[in-house]
Design a protein around this motif. Structure first.
Motif, PDB file in Angstrom:
ATOM      1  N   GLU A  52       0.837  -1.199   0.000  1.00  0.00           N
ATOM      2  CA  GLU A  52       0.000   0.000   0.000  1.00  0.00           C
ATOM      3  C   GLU A  52       0.874   1.251   0.000  1.00  0.00           C
ATOM      4  N   THR A  53       0.401   2.282  -0.632  1.00  0.00           N
ATOM      5  CA  THR A  53       1.115   3.550  -0.672  1.00  0.00           C
ATOM      6  C   THR A  53       1.306   4.120   0.718  1.00  0.00           C
ATOM      7  N   LYS A  54       0.292   3.997   1.553  1.00  0.00           N
ATOM      8  CA  LYS A  54       0.387   4.550   2.906  1.00  0.00           C
ATOM      9  C   LYS A  54       1.463   3.847   3.720  1.00  0.00           C
ATOM     10  N   LEU A  80       4.807   5.351   2.505  1.00  0.00           N
ATOM     11  CA  LEU A  80       4.968   6.707   3.025  1.00  0.00           C
ATOM     12  C   LEU A  80       5.243   6.706   4.522  1.00  0.00           C
TER      13      LEU A  80
END
Length: 52
Positions: free
Chosen positions: A14-16, A19
């Motif tokens: 996931e991108t989150k 990040l």
């Protein structure tokens, strides 16, 4: 001779998650930099006081 793995299966990322990991790394780096600058300044001040 041993057989080599020729394909890899990657799980979804996931991108989150990426990040969040990068933010933790950046926060750790900036905290390290802050403390190292503080210690360097204190060492220079101590040298100025005790050597000069």
């Amino acid at each position: 001779m041993a057989e080599h793995q020729e394909s890899y299966e990657f799980s979804a990322v996931e991108t989150k998650d990426i990040l969040a990991e990068r933010e933790r790394g950046w926060e750790g780096f900036t905290q390290f930099l802050t403390w190292s600058l503080l210690v360097t300044a204190l060492v220079l001040i101590a040298l100025l006081v005790f050597v000069a």
